[in-house]
Design a protein around this motif. Structure first.
Motif, PDB file in Angstrom:
ATOM      1  N   LEU A   1      13.463  -1.311  -2.878  1.00 31.38           N
ATOM      2  CA  LEU A   1      12.229  -2.081  -3.134  1.00 31.38           C
ATOM      3  C   LEU A   1      11.118  -1.697  -2.166  1.00 31.38           C
ATOM      4  N   ARG A   2      11.494  -1.347  -0.959  1.00 31.80           N
ATOM      5  CA  ARG A   2      10.495  -0.867   0.008  1.00 31.80           C
ATOM      6  C   ARG A   2       9.877   0.441  -0.498  1.00 31.80           C
ATOM      7  N   SER A   3      10.731   1.340  -1.002  1.00 36.76           N
ATOM      8  CA  SER A   3      10.240   2.608  -1.552  1.00 36.76           C
ATOM      9  C   SER A   3       9.407   2.377  -2.804  1.00 36.76           C
ATOM     10  N   PHE A   4       9.855   1.416  -3.634  1.00 36.41           N
ATOM     11  CA  PHE A   4       9.146   1.093  -4.867  1.00 36.41           C
ATOM     12  C   PHE A   4       7.732   0.610  -4.565  1.00 36.41           C
ATOM     13  N   TYR A   5       7.611  -0.303  -3.613  1.00 34.91           N
ATOM     14  CA  TYR A   5       6.285  -0.823  -3.270  1.00 34.91           C
ATOM     15  C   TYR A   5       5.443   0.202  -2.520  1.00 34.91           C
ATOM     16  N   ARG A   6       6.093   1.092  -1.790  1.00 39.42           N
ATOM     17  CA  ARG A   6       5.345   2.179  -1.147  1.00 39.42           C
ATOM     18  C   ARG A   6       4.709   3.062  -2.211  1.00 39.42           C
ATOM     19  N   PHE A   7       5.454   3.298  -3.289  1.00 38.52           N
ATOM     20  CA  PHE A   7       4.937   4.075  -4.419  1.00 38.52           C
ATOM     21  C   PHE A   7       3.776   3.338  -5.098  1.00 38.52           C
ATOM     22  N   LEU A   8       3.956   2.024  -5.329  1.00 40.21           N
ATOM     23  CA  LEU A   8       2.896   1.221  -5.960  1.00 40.21           C
ATOM     24  C   LEU A   8       1.635   1.192  -5.107  1.00 40.21           C
ATOM     25  N   GLU A   9       1.839   1.144  -3.786  1.00 38.04           N
ATOM     26  CA  GLU A   9       0.719   1.149  -2.843  1.00 38.04           C
ATOM     27  C   GLU A   9      -0.019   2.476  -2.915  1.00 38.04           C
ATOM     28  N   ARG A  10       0.743   3.551  -2.989  1.00 37.43           N
ATOM     29  CA  ARG A  10       0.146   4.889  -3.072  1.00 37.43           C
ATOM     30  C   ARG A  10      -0.662   5.062  -4.352  1.00 37.43           C
ATOM     31  N   GLU A  11      -0.157   4.440  -5.434  1.00 41.60           N
ATOM     32  CA  GLU A  11      -0.833   4.547  -6.724  1.00 41.60           C
ATOM     33  C   GLU A  11      -1.944   3.496  -6.890  1.00 41.60           C
ATOM     34  N   ALA A  12      -2.223   2.729  -5.815  1.00 42.50           N
ATOM     35  CA  ALA A  12      -3.261   1.685  -5.819  1.00 42.50           C
ATOM     36  C   ALA A  12      -2.998   0.595  -6.854  1.00 42.50           C
ATOM     37  N   ILE A  13      -1.716   0.312  -7.096  1.00 42.55           N
ATOM     38  CA  ILE A  13      -1.342  -0.754  -8.026  1.00 42.55           C
ATOM     39  C   ILE A  13      -1.219  -2.073  -7.278  1.00 42.55           C
ATOM     40  N   VAL A  14      -0.791  -2.009  -6.006  1.00 43.91           N
ATOM     41  CA  VAL A  14      -0.718  -3.201  -5.151  1.00 43.91           C
ATOM     42  C   VAL A  14      -1.494  -2.908  -3.867  1.00 43.91           C
TER      43      VAL A  14
END
Length: 293
Positions: free
Chosen positions: A69-82
């Motif tokens: 989940l940490r990796s998942f949100y890191r990805f979402l952060e990178r994609e400017a989704i969160v």
């Protein structure tokens, strides 16, 4: 999942676990009526963790899910989704330090004798078993080996490990003999069963590349044939390789290099020794351990 596979070079095994972990997380969000990934806060994460512990999951499993989940949100952060990563400050549970399970030499000897070397599948199984024990490579590294990765002239295989890190690992004469027999006979016969060519080293009964699941099934059948009451899986042969190397006097740094560990601390879990080995060292070393000395 494409990001993990393409950019992070995650193994099929890791991908499967991460997909399951994300499904569990999405199920939790649905149960809690949380519809936006941007709304997750520390309170929600605490409830999620409580649910995991209530399911009696091990610390290792919980730790893996949090890493996912940490990796998942890191990805979402990178994609400017969160806007931020709510899991970044969640500490992973301390894992129980377990001594890795390994096979004794007598158990290995039984396994090495069960394959019928007059058949293509028997030759493949013997080559697979010998190579896993000879090199200590991971199952994901083994299924991705190509024929050209073997260099018989110097007795090494070229391995692509985690994060695309490359290394050369030596193998001995037993593995060499098994590989030569398989490559010059068994593998060619298996490839005749399909019109699709492949340069993957290990193939299944239909001539297609062998999967990690297929590897586990092969080992299970070998254990059954040897009438052993043990649980064996590819990683256990990796544990066995490391344990036997260290017990025979190999230094930790060398074993670290052979296993492809980035940190020495990862290799140190193998510094346990068998009771028999401890007793032999004691009996041969202590001045008053043996009257015959």
């Amino acid at each position: 999942m494409e990001y993990l596979q393409i950019e992070k070079n995650a193994s099929p095994y890791t991908l499967r676990f991460y997909e399951d972990d994300l499904d569990s997380f999405f199920s939790f969000l649905k149960e809690e009526n949380l519809h936006d990934l941007r709304d997750i806060n520390q309170h929600d994460i605490r409830i999620f963790l409580t649910n995991l512990y209530n399911k009696k999951l091990s610390r290792k499993t919980v730790s893996r899910m949090l890493s996912c989940l940490r990796s998942f949100y890191r990805f979402l952060e990178r994609e400017a989704i969160v806007p931020d990563n709510p899991f970044i400050h969640v500490s992973l549970p301390k894992e129980e330090k377990r001594i890795p399970s390994f096979l004794y030499e007598e158990e290995l000897e039984k396994l090495f004798k069960v394959s019928d070397l007059t058949t293509p599948l028997g030759q493949r199984n013997q080559a697979l078993l010998e190579l896993l024990y000879a090199t200590g490579i991971r199952v994901g590294e083994c299924v991705n080996l190509h024929v050209d990765d073997i260099d018989f002239s110097i007795g090494t295989i070229f391995v692509t490990g985690k994060g695309n890190k490359e290394r050369y690992v030596p193998f001995g004469t037993f593995a060499e003999e098994a590989l030569r027999m398989y490559l010059h006979d068994g593998r060619l016969k298996l490839l005749e069963k399909t019109s699709i060519s492949t340069d993957y080293l290990f193939v299944n009964a239909r001539g297609r590349p062998l999967t990690d699941r297929g590897m586990r099934l092969i080992l299970d059948k070998l254990v059954e044939k040897a009438s052993l009451t043990i649980n064996i899986y590819p990683h256990k042969l990796r544990h066995t390789f490391a344990t036997h190397m260290l017990n025979a006097g190999a230094d930790l740094r060398t074993v670290q290099e052979l296993l492809g560990h980035e940190n020495l601390s990862t290799t140190q879990i193998y510094t346990h020794v068998t009771r028999d080995y401890l007793r032999n060292v004691y009996m041969n070393s202590h001045p008053r351990a043996n009257k015959t000395k």
